[in-house]
Design a protein around this motif. Structure first.
Motif, PDB file in Angstrom:
ATOM      1  N   PRO A   1       0.806  -1.228   0.000  1.00 39.84           N
ATOM      2  CA  PRO A   1       0.000   0.000   0.000  1.00 39.84           C
ATOM      3  C   PRO A   1       0.835   1.272   0.000  1.00 39.84           C
ATOM      4  CG  PRO A   1       0.017  -0.986   2.172  1.00 39.84           C
ATOM      5  CD  PRO A   1       0.682  -1.964   1.272  1.00 39.84           C
ATOM      6  N   PHE A   2       2.038   1.224   0.549  1.00 42.43           N
ATOM      7  CA  PHE A   2       2.788   2.479   0.703  1.00 42.43           C
ATOM      8  C   PHE A   2       3.965   2.565  -0.267  1.00 42.43           C
ATOM      9  CE2 PHE A   2       1.492   1.550   5.313  1.00 42.43           C
ATOM     10  CZ  PHE A   2       0.215   2.025   5.082  1.00 42.43           C
TER      11      PHE A   2
ATOM     12  N   ILE B   1       9.131   9.695   4.042  1.00 39.83           N
ATOM     13  CA  ILE B   1       8.612  10.364   5.249  1.00 39.83           C
ATOM     14  C   ILE B   1       7.148  10.015   5.458  1.00 39.83           C
ATOM     15  CG2 ILE B   1       8.177  12.607   6.312  1.00 39.83           C
ATOM     16  CD1 ILE B   1      10.588  13.578   4.489  1.00 39.83           C
ATOM     17  N   THR B   2       6.366  10.101   4.375  1.00 41.51           N
ATOM     18  CA  THR B   2       4.949   9.757   4.448  1.00 41.51           C
ATOM     19  C   THR B   2       4.771   8.279   4.789  1.00 41.51           C
ATOM     20  OG1 THR B   2       4.609  11.383   2.720  1.00 41.51           O
ATOM     21  CG2 THR B   2       2.775   9.932   3.206  1.00 41.51           C
ATOM     22  N   ARG B   3       5.646   7.453   4.210  1.00 47.41           N
ATOM     23  CA  ARG B   3       5.535   6.012   4.449  1.00 47.41           C
ATOM     24  C   ARG B   3       5.776   5.700   5.927  1.00 47.41           C
ATOM     25  NH1 ARG B   3       8.595   4.178   0.434  1.00 47.41           N
ATOM     26  NH2 ARG B   3      10.496   3.827   1.629  1.00 47.41           N
ATOM     27  N   PHE B   4       6.805   6.296   6.512  1.00 53.10           N
ATOM     28  CA  PHE B   4       7.088   6.069   7.934  1.00 53.10           C
ATOM     29  C   PHE B   4       5.890   6.461   8.786  1.00 53.10           C
ATOM     30  CE2 PHE B   4      12.042   6.226   8.030  1.00 53.10           C
ATOM     31  CZ  PHE B   4      12.049   5.068   7.266  1.00 53.10           C
ATOM     32  N   ARG B   5       5.303   7.604   8.463  1.00 54.15           N
ATOM     33  CA  ARG B   5       4.182   8.096   9.270  1.00 54.15           C
ATOM     34  C   ARG B   5       2.995   7.146   9.171  1.00 54.15           C
ATOM     35  NH1 ARG B   5       3.294  13.641   7.578  1.00 54.15           N
ATOM     36  NH2 ARG B   5       4.999  14.222   8.936  1.00 54.15           N
ATOM     37  N   LEU B   6       2.723   6.687   7.938  1.00 49.76           N
ATOM     38  CA  LEU B   6       1.599   5.771   7.757  1.00 49.76           C
ATOM     39  C   LEU B   6       1.891   4.423   8.421  1.00 49.76           C
ATOM     40  CD1 LEU B   6       0.450   6.691   4.170  1.00 49.76           C
ATOM     41  CD2 LEU B   6      -0.895   6.822   6.239  1.00 49.76           C
TER      42      LEU B   6
ATOM     43  N   VAL C   1      12.315  -5.122   3.151  1.00 57.33           N
ATOM     44  CA  VAL C   1      12.725  -5.821   4.372  1.00 57.33           C
ATOM     45  C   VAL C   1      12.468  -4.931   5.583  1.00 57.33           C
ATOM     46  CG1 VAL C   1      14.724  -6.680   5.648  1.00 57.33           C
ATOM     47  CG2 VAL C   1      14.458  -7.245   3.221  1.00 57.33           C
ATOM     48  N   PHE C   2      12.865  -3.658   5.464  1.00 55.53           N
ATOM     49  CA  PHE C   2      12.767  -2.738   6.604  1.00 55.53           C
ATOM     50  C   PHE C   2      11.317  -2.520   7.018  1.00 55.53           C
ATOM     51  CE2 PHE C   2      16.498  -1.633   4.038  1.00 55.53           C
ATOM     52  CZ  PHE C   2      17.471  -1.973   4.958  1.00 55.53           C
ATOM     53  N   GLU C   3      10.457  -2.363   6.035  1.00 56.21           N
ATOM     54  CA  GLU C   3       9.040  -2.159   6.344  1.00 56.21           C
ATOM     55  C   GLU C   3       8.456  -3.393   7.011  1.00 56.21           C
ATOM     56  OE1 GLU C   3       5.667   0.267   4.066  1.00 56.21           O
ATOM     57  OE2 GLU C   3       6.197  -1.559   3.006  1.00 56.21           O
ATOM     58  N   SER C   4       8.806  -4.581   6.497  1.00 53.71           N
ATOM     59  CA  SER C   4       8.213  -5.806   7.034  1.00 53.71           C
ATOM     60  C   SER C   4       8.652  -6.027   8.486  1.00 53.71           C
ATOM     61  CB  SER C   4       8.581  -7.001   6.155  1.00 53.71           C
ATOM     62  OG  SER C   4       9.969  -7.235   6.185  1.00 53.71           O
ATOM     63  N   VAL C   5       9.930  -5.787   8.769  1.00 51.54           N
ATOM     64  CA  VAL C   5      10.412  -5.998  10.146  1.00 51.54           C
ATOM     65  C   VAL C   5       9.787  -4.974  11.086  1.00 51.54           C
ATOM     66  CG1 VAL C   5      12.441  -5.981  11.656  1.00 51.54           C
ATOM     67  CG2 VAL C   5      12.578  -7.041   9.397  1.00 51.54           C
ATOM     68  N   TYR C   6       9.622  -3.763  10.603  1.00 53.17           N
ATOM     69  CA  TYR C   6       9.049  -2.726  11.451  1.00 53.17           C
ATOM     70  C   TYR C   6       7.597  -3.026  11.817  1.00 53.17           C
ATOM     71  CZ  TYR C   6       7.869   1.842  13.281  1.00 53.17           C
ATOM     72  OH  TYR C   6       7.468   2.852  14.096  1.00 53.17           O
ATOM     73  N   LEU C   7       6.852  -3.579  10.856  1.00 50.62           N
ATOM     74  CA  LEU C   7       5.413  -3.730  11.055  1.00 50.62           C
ATOM     75  C   LEU C   7       5.003  -5.084  11.643  1.00 50.62           C
ATOM     76  CD1 LEU C   7       4.092  -2.271   7.681  1.00 50.62           C
ATOM     77  CD2 LEU C   7       3.880  -1.209   9.936  1.00 50.62           C
ATOM     78  N   ALA C   8       5.591  -6.155  11.128  1.00 56.87           N
ATOM     79  CA  ALA C   8       4.957  -7.463  11.282  1.00 56.87           C
ATOM     80  C   ALA C   8       5.438  -8.218  12.513  1.00 56.87           C
ATOM     81  CB  ALA C   8       5.203  -8.294  10.035  1.00 56.87           C
TER      82      ALA C   8
END
Lengths: 277, 261
Positions: free
Chosen positions: B165-166, B172-177, B199-206
């Protein structure tokens, strides 16, 4: 607020554009008319060959009584033809969108209707249909129908596929998909078709009347042109011609305004150059 | 309480397209209620296809998908109870924000007024209060995505499916969302299946990262992520985060056979 909405566009540039859009063609038209009038006067061209704009204007005012009656008749045929074309085109396009078989079997006939020159079939229609007004209406309709049908068909098929998936996900009914997704998606296309068809309906009505050549008091502008031509009343012929053109322009402007009003919030085509993003 | 039942289990699920392409092969995956699962992999590994299968937008060519807790409708079909966020915001350009968010409720037969009241609540929850009457074209990319998220959540679905989705947003917007999504998930505890190639997004979220490999799409490895209850900027800069990013990165490159892509 986290992210900022885009600021509104500068109003100045839009205004400037509008002025230019009106001023430039008006100036050109005045220049053209002035040159025309001058040429007619200097070279002393007789009015039965080429009347000047002033003579045409005077004739228009003098003969307004009979010309306006004809104008109304032509307008009536044009609008009825356009309305029928819009309704039938829309309904048929919706049917096409619902069923591939209907589309495959009917579309070729719509194309045939479109590519057959109206001048060639108008005499037949006039022979077959007793009522002259109805036969004129049919001729105008045939010309106006296709752009609406084909444009709306394209529009109905151009709905965003992700939005289609979304509607599927929420188990939307066929009716919901049609009214909430397909028809709004098709609206800009339908309106573009309508703008083309508006002019075509007028041309269709005029051409058919030329072919029919009916006289009497209940005849439209085309017959006034023919009649004035036979009687060598060339200024009157030009006056009727001016009315036809003015009508065409008015129809186009009215439909453009309608398009703008309906689409200004969301469609690229209806936005001023300034607020495009 | 009885042992927790899974929300969905996939057993040996394969998907072959009409063109003959094998998009997914032998997928076994169990999804528990409240999971936050990231499907991580390179393009072409079938992660979007897997999401579409779960959403019911396409059906598997082989294998079974079981929904032990779901209701069935009159036609015997599973009531999936899903919200979906596409890669594009996928809003109706002719409708303003509130009409867009209210859409799923109205499609389900809710009265317009009630639907709009509920929509307004969700618009406020994604920080868009005051933009109810705005049209999508007047909004920035991040705001449009927020509208899309509000629309997905307005039916209070059990599962939120998100397909990169992002990916199209600036960092910056992606981090906030990301932060807002984690927060919503912490409050509501719906199940999230989040497709990403980061990778970074998945580890941060999941909580669980399912690493997928391409040609044919299959599950290569699953990595569990340990993180503090409150994920935030602190977690993003912590050594634990960096270490887990390294683990997932290694899993991803071994899934791709060490190939450079």
């Amino acid at each position: 607020m986290s992210e900022n909405a885009e600021t509104t566009p500068a109003a100045g540039s839009f205004l400037e554009g509008t002025w230019l859009r009106i001023l430039a063609p008006t100036l050109l038209a005045l220049l053209f008319l002035g040159g025309w009038e001058m040429m007619v006067r200097v070279r002393e061209i007789p009015p039965y060959i080429l009347p000047g704009p002033i003579a045409i204007w005077k004739t228009l005012l003098r003969d307004w009584g009979s010309l306006s009656v004809s104008l109304l008749i032509t307008l009536k045929i044009t609008f009825m033809a356009l309305s029928v074309a819009a309704i039938l085109g829309l309904v048929l396009a919706i049917l096409f969108a619902q069923s591939r078989i209907i589309e495959l079997s009917l579309f070729p006939f719509a194309v045939i209707l479109q590519v057959t020159p109206i001048v060639a079939i108008a005499p037949l229609i006039i022979i077959w249909v007793d009522d002259i007004a109805i036969s004129l209406l049919i001729c105008a309709w045939i010309v106006a129908f296709f752009p609406i049908l084909s444009n709306t068909t394209v529009g109905l098929n151009s709905a965003d596929h992700n939005l289609k998936d979304l509607f599927k996900l929420y188990r939307a009914s066929r009716w919901q998909v049609l009214t909430r997704l397909l028809l709004p998606s098709a609206l800009p296309y339908f309106l573009a078709g309508l703008r083309i068809s508006g002019g075509l309906a007028l041309i269709g009505a005029i051409v058919a009347e030329f072919v029919a050549g009916t006289g009497g008091s209940a005849s439209g502008l085309a017959y006034r042109i023919l009649e004035a031509g036979y009687q060598l009343q060339i200024p009157r012929m030009f006056a009727a011609l001016v009315l036809v053109s003015t009508t065409g322009i008015a129809i186009f402007l009215a439909l453009s305004l309608l398009t703008h009003l309906l689409l200004r919030h969301w469609h690229e085509s209806a936005m001023g150059r300034g607020d495009r993003r | 309480m009885s042992p927790r039942r899974p929300l969905l289990s996939l057993t040996g699920v394969s998907k072959r397209y009409a063109t003959g392409t094998l998009a997914l092969e032998g997928i076994d995956l169990t999804i528990m209620p409240g999971d936050f699962i990231a499907l991580l992999g390179p393009s072409g590994c079938g992660k979007s296809t897997l999401l579409r299968l779960i959403a019911g937008l396409t059906s598997p060519s082989a294998g079974t998908m079981e929904w032990p807790m779901a209701m069935h409708d009159a036609a015997g079909e599973v009531e999936r109870d899903i919200g979906f966020v596409f890669q594009e915001p996928t809003l109706m350009p002719w409708a303003n924000v509130i009409r867009n968010v209210a859409l799923p409720l109205e499609l389900a037969g809710m009265k317009r007024r009630e639907a709009e009241e509920r929509a307004a609540e969700w618009i406020a929850r994604v920080d868009l209060k005051g933009f109810e009457k705005a049209y999508p074209r007047a909004l920035s990319g991040g705001m449009r995505m927020r509208v899309s998220i509000a629309r997905a959540l307005v039916t209070r679905p059990r599962i939120l499916l998100m397909d990169e989705p992002f990916a199209a947003l600036d960092e910056i917007t992606r981090f906030r969302l990301n932060n807002d999504l984690v927060q919503l998930w912490a409050q509501e505890r719906f199940t999230v299946i989040f497709v990403t190639h980061s990778v970074f997004e998945s580890v941060y979220l999941a909580e669980r990262i399912v690493v997928m490999a391409p040609r044919p799409g299959r599950i290569a490895e699953e990595v569990a992520i340990t993180a503090p209850a409150e994920r935030g900027e602190e977690f993003r800069t912590s050594p634990e985060y960096a270490a887990q990013c390294r683990t997932v990165s290694l899993a991803l490159s071994s899934a791709m056979g060490g190939a450079h892509e």
